[in-house]
Design a protein around this motif. Structure first.
Motif, PDB file in Angstrom:
ATOM      1  N   ALA A 111     -19.356   4.734   9.004  1.00  0.00           N
ATOM      2  CA  ALA A 111     -19.083   4.646  10.443  1.00  0.00           C
ATOM      3  C   ALA A 111     -17.591   4.609  10.752  1.00  0.00           C
ATOM      4  CB  ALA A 111     -19.773   3.411  11.030  1.00  0.00           C
ATOM      5  N   THR A 112     -16.833   3.839   9.971  1.00  0.00           N
ATOM      6  CA  THR A 112     -15.409   3.650  10.273  1.00  0.00           C
ATOM      7  C   THR A 112     -14.479   4.475   9.392  1.00  0.00           C
ATOM      8  OG1 THR A 112     -15.159   1.790   8.738  1.00  0.00           O
ATOM      9  CG2 THR A 112     -15.940   1.282  10.974  1.00  0.00           C
ATOM     10  N   GLY A 113     -14.955   4.879   8.211  1.00  0.00           N
ATOM     11  CA  GLY A 113     -14.082   5.592   7.269  1.00  0.00           C
ATOM     12  C   GLY A 113     -13.239   4.682   6.412  1.00  0.00           C
ATOM     13  N   ASN A 114     -13.392   3.361   6.579  1.00  0.00           N
ATOM     14  CA  ASN A 114     -12.591   2.416   5.810  1.00  0.00           C
ATOM     15  C   ASN A 114     -13.107   2.303   4.373  1.00  0.00           C
ATOM     16  OD1 ASN A 114     -11.044   1.786   8.057  1.00  0.00           O
ATOM     17  ND2 ASN A 114     -12.413   0.122   8.679  1.00  0.00           N
ATOM     18  N   LEU A 115     -12.238   1.830   3.479  1.00  0.00           N
ATOM     19  CA  LEU A 115     -12.637   1.611   2.095  1.00  0.00           C
ATOM     20  C   LEU A 115     -13.656   0.480   2.018  1.00  0.00           C
ATOM     21  CD1 LEU A 115      -9.196   1.675   0.211  1.00  0.00           C
ATOM     22  CD2 LEU A 115     -10.862   3.530   0.359  1.00  0.00           C
ATOM     23  N   ARG A 116     -14.682   0.667   1.161  1.00  0.00           N
ATOM     24  CA  ARG A 116     -15.642  -0.403   0.905  1.00  0.00           C
ATOM     25  C   ARG A 116     -15.525  -0.890  -0.547  1.00  0.00           C
ATOM     26  NH1 ARG A 116     -20.272   0.005   4.384  1.00  0.00           N
ATOM     27  NH2 ARG A 116     -21.367  -1.421   2.996  1.00  0.00           N
ATOM     28  N   GLU A 117     -15.535   0.048  -1.489  1.00  0.00           N
ATOM     29  CA  GLU A 117     -15.376  -0.295  -2.904  1.00  0.00           C
ATOM     30  C   GLU A 117     -14.582   0.805  -3.597  1.00  0.00           C
ATOM     31  OE1 GLU A 117     -18.801  -1.776  -5.111  1.00  0.00           O
ATOM     32  OE2 GLU A 117     -19.933  -1.874  -3.223  1.00  0.00           O
ATOM     33  N   VAL A 118     -13.885   0.417  -4.670  1.00  0.00           N
ATOM     34  CA  VAL A 118     -13.052   1.370  -5.416  1.00  0.00           C
ATOM     35  C   VAL A 118     -13.141   1.064  -6.902  1.00  0.00           C
ATOM     36  CG1 VAL A 118     -10.689   2.169  -5.863  1.00  0.00           C
ATOM     37  CG2 VAL A 118     -11.422   1.699  -3.516  1.00  0.00           C
ATOM     38  N   GLN A 119     -13.276   2.108  -7.712  1.00  0.00           N
ATOM     39  CA  GLN A 119     -13.148   2.005  -9.169  1.00  0.00           C
ATOM     40  C   GLN A 119     -12.389   3.245  -9.644  1.00  0.00           C
ATOM     41  OE1 GLN A 119     -16.770   1.366 -11.394  1.00  0.00           O
ATOM     42  NE2 GLN A 119     -17.642   0.096  -9.771  1.00  0.00           N
ATOM     43  N   MET A 120     -11.214   3.054 -10.205  1.00  0.00           N
ATOM     44  CA  MET A 120     -10.410   4.187 -10.658  1.00  0.00           C
ATOM     45  C   MET A 120      -9.749   3.830 -11.986  1.00  0.00           C
ATOM     46  SD  MET A 120      -8.580   5.584  -7.146  1.00  0.00           S
ATOM     47  CE  MET A 120      -7.472   4.183  -6.958  1.00  0.00           C
ATOM     48  N   ARG A 121      -9.499   4.852 -12.786  1.00  0.00           N
ATOM     49  CA  ARG A 121      -8.790   4.630 -14.050  1.00  0.00           C
ATOM     50  C   ARG A 121      -7.944   5.854 -14.376  1.00  0.00           C
ATOM     51  NH1 ARG A 121     -14.123   5.706 -16.056  1.00  0.00           N
ATOM     52  NH2 ARG A 121     -14.165   7.688 -17.194  1.00  0.00           N
ATOM     53  N   ARG A 122      -6.942   5.608 -15.204  1.00  0.00           N
ATOM     54  CA  ARG A 122      -6.064   6.686 -15.628  1.00  0.00           C
ATOM     55  C   ARG A 122      -5.384   6.304 -16.935  1.00  0.00           C
ATOM     56  NH1 ARG A 122      -0.395   8.691 -12.771  1.00  0.00           N
ATOM     57  NH2 ARG A 122       0.018  10.388 -14.235  1.00  0.00           N
ATOM     58  N   GLU A 123      -5.303   7.233 -17.868  1.00  0.00           N
ATOM     59  CA  GLU A 123      -4.515   7.062 -19.081  1.00  0.00           C
ATOM     60  C   GLU A 123      -3.342   8.027 -19.015  1.00  0.00           C
ATOM     61  OE1 GLU A 123      -6.709   7.193 -22.696  1.00  0.00           O
ATOM     62  OE2 GLU A 123      -8.408   6.068 -21.879  1.00  0.00           O
ATOM     63  N   MET A 124      -2.181   7.577 -19.482  1.00  0.00           N
ATOM     64  CA  MET A 124      -0.985   8.406 -19.350  1.00  0.00           C
ATOM     65  C   MET A 124      -0.012   8.135 -20.483  1.00  0.00           C
ATOM     66  SD  MET A 124       0.702   6.339 -16.133  1.00  0.00           S
ATOM     67  CE  MET A 124      -0.827   5.564 -15.564  1.00  0.00           C
ATOM     68  N   ALA A 125       0.873   9.099 -20.698  1.00  0.00           N
ATOM     69  CA  ALA A 125       1.975   8.881 -21.630  1.00  0.00           C
ATOM     70  C   ALA A 125       2.940   7.874 -21.022  1.00  0.00           C
ATOM     71  CB  ALA A 125       2.686  10.198 -21.911  1.00  0.00           C
ATOM     72  N   ALA A 126       3.677   7.182 -21.860  1.00  0.00           N
ATOM     73  CA  ALA A 126       4.572   6.131 -21.367  1.00  0.00           C
ATOM     74  C   ALA A 126       5.598   6.674 -20.383  1.00  0.00           C
ATOM     75  CB  ALA A 126       5.272   5.452 -22.538  1.00  0.00           C
ATOM     76  N   ASN A 127       6.088   7.896 -20.596  1.00  0.00           N
ATOM     77  CA  ASN A 127       7.117   8.435 -19.707  1.00  0.00           C
ATOM     78  C   ASN A 127       6.565   8.824 -18.339  1.00  0.00           C
ATOM     79  OD1 ASN A 127       5.708  10.742 -20.344  1.00  0.00           O
ATOM     80  ND2 ASN A 127       7.411  11.749 -21.400  1.00  0.00           N
ATOM     81  N   GLU A 128       5.235   8.776 -18.161  1.00  0.00           N
ATOM     82  CA  GLU A 128       4.645   9.030 -16.852  1.00  0.00           C
ATOM     83  C   GLU A 128       4.574   7.762 -16.000  1.00  0.00           C
ATOM     84  OE1 GLU A 128       1.211  11.955 -16.754  1.00  0.00           O
ATOM     85  OE2 GLU A 128       1.135  11.301 -18.854  1.00  0.00           O
ATOM     86  N   LEU A 129       4.769   6.616 -16.633  1.00  0.00           N
ATOM     87  CA  LEU A 129       4.687   5.356 -15.915  1.00  0.00           C
ATOM     88  C   LEU A 129       5.892   5.200 -15.000  1.00  0.00           C
ATOM     89  CD1 LEU A 129       2.831   2.870 -15.787  1.00  0.00           C
ATOM     90  CD2 LEU A 129       4.303   1.786 -17.476  1.00  0.00           C
ATOM     91  N   GLU A 130       5.656   4.639 -13.826  1.00  0.00           N
ATOM     92  CA  GLU A 130       6.720   4.488 -12.837  1.00  0.00           C
ATOM     93  C   GLU A 130       7.877   3.641 -13.380  1.00  0.00           C
ATOM     94  OE1 GLU A 130       2.801   4.892 -10.594  1.00  0.00           O
ATOM     95  OE2 GLU A 130       3.538   3.901 -12.388  1.00  0.00           O
ATOM     96  N   HIS A 131       9.065   3.976 -12.956  1.00  0.00           N
ATOM     97  CA  HIS A 131      10.273   3.316 -13.465  1.00  0.00           C
ATOM     98  C   HIS A 131      10.280   1.823 -13.151  1.00  0.00           C
ATOM     99  CE1 HIS A 131      14.352   2.792 -14.814  1.00  0.00           C
ATOM    100  NE2 HIS A 131      14.739   2.367 -13.630  1.00  0.00           N
ATOM    101  N   ARG A 132       9.659   1.433 -12.059  1.00  0.00           N
ATOM    102  CA  ARG A 132       9.673   0.013 -11.690  1.00  0.00           C
ATOM    103  C   ARG A 132       8.972  -0.846 -12.742  1.00  0.00           C
ATOM    104  NH1 ARG A 132       5.747   2.240  -8.211  1.00  0.00           N
ATOM    105  NH2 ARG A 132       3.703   1.220  -8.255  1.00  0.00           N
TER     106      ARG A 132
END
Length: 418
Positions: free
Chosen positions: A171-192
């Motif tokens: 009805a509203t388009g708002n988030l209800r539930e989320v499940q996400m994952r990702r694997e990456m090389a170390a150099n893809e990780l954000e600098h922060r």
């Protein structure tokens, strides 16, 4: 140039730019990107970017001078696509299209269910993946779940290293539930994250020279929660040791790494050696490593001594006190081929006579902790066959004992303020 600036002002007041906080520097960057593209200097652009430029014939600036708002929008979009490969003062410019209008970066399959997604749903999906997962994944399935009043969005494939499930309120388009994952090389990780690594390792006495190797990210949001939680795990190692750092959102909540021998109390080391001898009957086992994990989320600080191939002594200081474990990690159990054999094995463990367990465990506990087990009451739990506890009810002092089918003791843990 003044005329072009005027046209810019008109454009940024239109959607999708109207709600975005543009700065003067940002404006000048985009204008320079447009000029750069028109100059023919974009030879290093990716193939996709080149095709995009070739498909859009740029008007002669002397003839049209940005008279059309559509033309300005087209130039801005081209510049945005190219922004990831453009350097300003030695810095990579963040892609404008992703920052300002993330739904434009969403990728779709031909699933008929895509029509279920409203503009608000698309925006919520795009922003959630961008802000928490750090990447847009291709949407592979959209399904209406009318009974629950939700729209189900799947991105990627379930067995892939990158995958997302997002449930939206129909009805509203708002988030209800989320499940996400990702694997990456170390150099893809954000600098922060990467810039914190040396100081975090140094704070626990670890090796600040450990090199990032790989990273994983898990994002979750349960029904009733207001926003997703993002856990990022970075694995580090060098030729001598390894480590791991876990962040919740942008805050480090767990840091682990190998310690140098000189950073550990010699008294603690001697006690660990005596404990392993009491459990295993073996002397002079090689000390392989000393590892520390400081887990702020659970309020625990753990130091683990690793002897030989599979013997460990682990001391954990936490909110409830001090826990001390002596562990034989080698597997001694029977070979199990089916469910019936598993059930029979568990029954055998659960029905082990108390007298036998006391006979095996008491001498080890006496040597390590200088405690007589006679006054302690034995407790069993059907959910944990092969593990019993001995408790001194008057004080709450507890020993947890793990054993196999021949009553070999493979772990003793004491939970108390030693």
């Amino acid at each position: 140039m003044k005329h072009k600036d005027d046209e810019w002002g008109k454009v940024v007041r239109q959607e999708p730019f109207a709600a975005s906080p543009f700065t003067e520097e940002h404006k000048q960057n985009v204008l320079r990107q447009v000029a750069w593209l028109k100059s023919g200097s974009a030879q290093e652009m990716s193939n996709a970017g080149v095709k995009s430029v070739e498909q859009k014939k740029l008007p002669n600036p002397h003839r049209r001078r940005f008279r059309s708002r559509r033309a300005v929008m087209a130039y801005t979009t081209i510049a945005a696509v190219a922004a990831a490969v453009i350097l300003w003062n030695g810095q990579i410019v963040e892609p404008v299209i992703e920052t300002v209008y993330p739904t434009a970066a969403l990728q779709y399959t031909d699933d008929a269910g895509m029509s279920l997604l409203t503009d608000k749903m698309k925006k919520n999906v795009a922003v959630t993946m961008r802000d928490y997962l750090g990447k847009q994944l291709r949407i592979t399935k959209v399904q209406d779940l009318p009974v629950s009043g939700r729209v189900y969005v799947e991105a990627g494939k379930e067995g892939d290293e990158e995958y997302a499930l997002i449930w939206l309120d129909a009805a509203t388009g708002n988030l209800r539930e989320v499940q996400m994952r990702r694997e990456m090389a170390a150099n893809e990780l954000e600098h922060r994250y990467l810039r914190q690594v040396p100081s975090l390792l140094q704070n626990i006495g670890g090796d600040p020279a450990l090199k990032p190797v790989s990273a994983k990210r898990y994002v979750g949001m349960k029904q009733g929660e207001l926003e997703p939680k993002s856990y990022t795990t970075l694995m580090l190692e060098n030729e001598k040791s390894y480590g791991e750092i876990i962040w919740l959102q942008d805050e480090a909540i767990s840091v682990s790494g190998d310690l140098d021998l000189k950073q550990v109390s010699q008294t603690a080391l001697a006690y660990a050696e005596d404990s392993i001898e009491a459990l295993s009957g073996k002397t002079a086992l090689d000390l392989r490593s000393i590892h520390r994990t400081k887990d702020d989320e659970n309020g625990e600080d753990t130091i683990t001594f690793n002897f030989g191939d599979y013997y460990f002594v682990q001391t954990t200081e936490g909110k409830s006190g001090l826990s001390y474990s002596v562990i034989d990690a080698k597997y001694y159990g029977k070979e199990i081929n089916n469910l019936e054999e598993m059930e029979a094995y568990h029954k055998e463990l659960f029905e082990m006579k108390e007298s036998i367990l006391r006979e095996k465990a008491a001498p080890i506990i006496k040597k390590i902790f200088k405690v007589d087990l006679q006054a302690y009451k034995l407790h069993r739990n059907t959910e944990t066959p092969g593990i019993v506890t001995f408790e001194l009810e008057s004080t709450g002092d507890v020993f947890q004992v793990r054993y196999n089918e021949d009553a070999r003791i493979t772990m003793i843990t004491r939970d108390a303020n030693l």
